[in-house]
Design a protein around this motif. Structure first.
Motif, mmCIF file in Angstrom:
data_model
loop_
_atom_site.group_PDB
_atom_site.id
_atom_site.type_symbol
_atom_site.label_atom_id
_atom_site.label_comp_id
_atom_site.label_asym_id
_atom_site.label_seq_id
_atom_site.Cartn_x
_atom_site.Cartn_y
_atom_site.Cartn_z
ATOM 1 N N LEU A 140 -2.729 5.772 -6.361
ATOM 2 C CA LEU A 140 -3.697 6.477 -5.849
ATOM 3 C C LEU A 140 -4.448 7.295 -6.835
ATOM 4 N N PRO A 141 -5.580 7.766 -6.245
ATOM 5 C CA PRO A 141 -6.495 8.673 -7.242
ATOM 6 C C PRO A 141 -5.523 9.784 -7.418
ATOM 7 N N CYS A 142 -5.583 10.355 -8.772
ATOM 8 C CA CYS A 142 -5.112 11.394 -9.252
ATOM 9 C C CYS A 142 -5.985 12.756 -9.462
ATOM 10 N N THR A 168 3.955 13.867 2.693
ATOM 11 C CA THR A 168 4.637 12.613 3.325
ATOM 12 C C THR A 168 3.620 11.655 3.113
ATOM 13 N N TYR A 169 4.302 10.522 2.376
ATOM 14 C CA TYR A 169 3.772 9.195 2.077
ATOM 15 C C TYR A 169 4.154 8.249 2.592
ATOM 16 N N CYS A 204 0.835 -1.003 -0.082
ATOM 17 C CA CYS A 204 -0.075 -0.069 -0.016
ATOM 18 C C CYS A 204 0.872 1.262 -0.090
ATOM 19 N N ILE A 205 0.235 2.192 -0.514
ATOM 20 C CA ILE A 205 0.869 3.505 -0.219
ATOM 21 C C ILE A 205 -0.277 4.592 0.038
ATOM 22 N N GLY A 206 -0.146 5.494 0.999
ATOM 23 C CA GLY A 206 -1.302 6.382 1.315
ATOM 24 C C GLY A 206 -0.570 7.755 1.758
ATOM 25 N N GLY A 207 -1.277 8.830 1.225
ATOM 26 C CA GLY A 207 -0.701 10.134 1.380
ATOM 27 C C GLY A 207 -1.852 11.096 0.877
ATOM 28 N N PRO A 208 -1.066 12.365 0.810
ATOM 29 C CA PRO A 208 -1.973 13.472 0.166
ATOM 30 C C PRO A 208 -2.323 13.517 -1.286
#
Length: 141
Positions: free
Chosen positions: A139-141, A63-64, A53-57
């Motif tokens: 991640l959604p762009c 920061t991811y 997984c990757i998560g962030g803004p």
């Protein structure tokens, strides 16, 4: 005549109770126990034995967190984690970097990294283990 009124009232009450207890049209009513054991949330992808997984803004600079969570962790393994950034306009990956290598602990390994991105960019996580490369969903762009 009173018997007919009571019968009609009872039928209406039964129909109203059944309708109220029914799920909305087009939906299915499932118990929580029928949910699949492993589902991939946004920014995650399934590997042979877990989630990457990757998560962030996304899609902004910030920061991811890139993480790997093993299912049925039988012993600990060392994984290499990183990320890839692509341009929405042409789909070209213009940055692909490794953040580091880490041994899992209780089946989990993660890194946090400040990543600079443009507004028209997408990011996904990547992992290498046993000579094989894995990637998460974008991640959604």
């Amino acid at each position: 005549m009173n018997l007919r009124l009571i019968t009609t009232s009872a039928a209406l009450l039964l129909a109203a109770t059944t309708f109220a207890a029914s799920p909305p049209p087009g939906t299915h009513h499932h118990r929580a126990t029928t949910t699949p054991a492993h589902t991939s949330p946004n920014g995650c992808g399934e590997t042979d034995n877990g989630h990457l997984c990757i998560g962030g803004p996304s899609p902004r600079t910030g920061t991811y967190k890139i993480s790997y969570n093993r299912w049925n962790a039988d012993g600990e393994i060392k994984v290499k984690l990183g990320y890839e950034i692509k341009m929405i306009r042409d789909g070209r990956i213009y940055e692909s970097k490794w953040v580091g290598s880490k041994k899992t602990r209780n089946g989990f390994a993660a890194f946090e990294k400040h990543i600079t991105m443009g507004e028209k960019d997408c990011v996904r996580g990547k992992m290498e283990y046993g000579g094989r490369k894995f990637v998460s969903k974008w991640l959604p762009c």
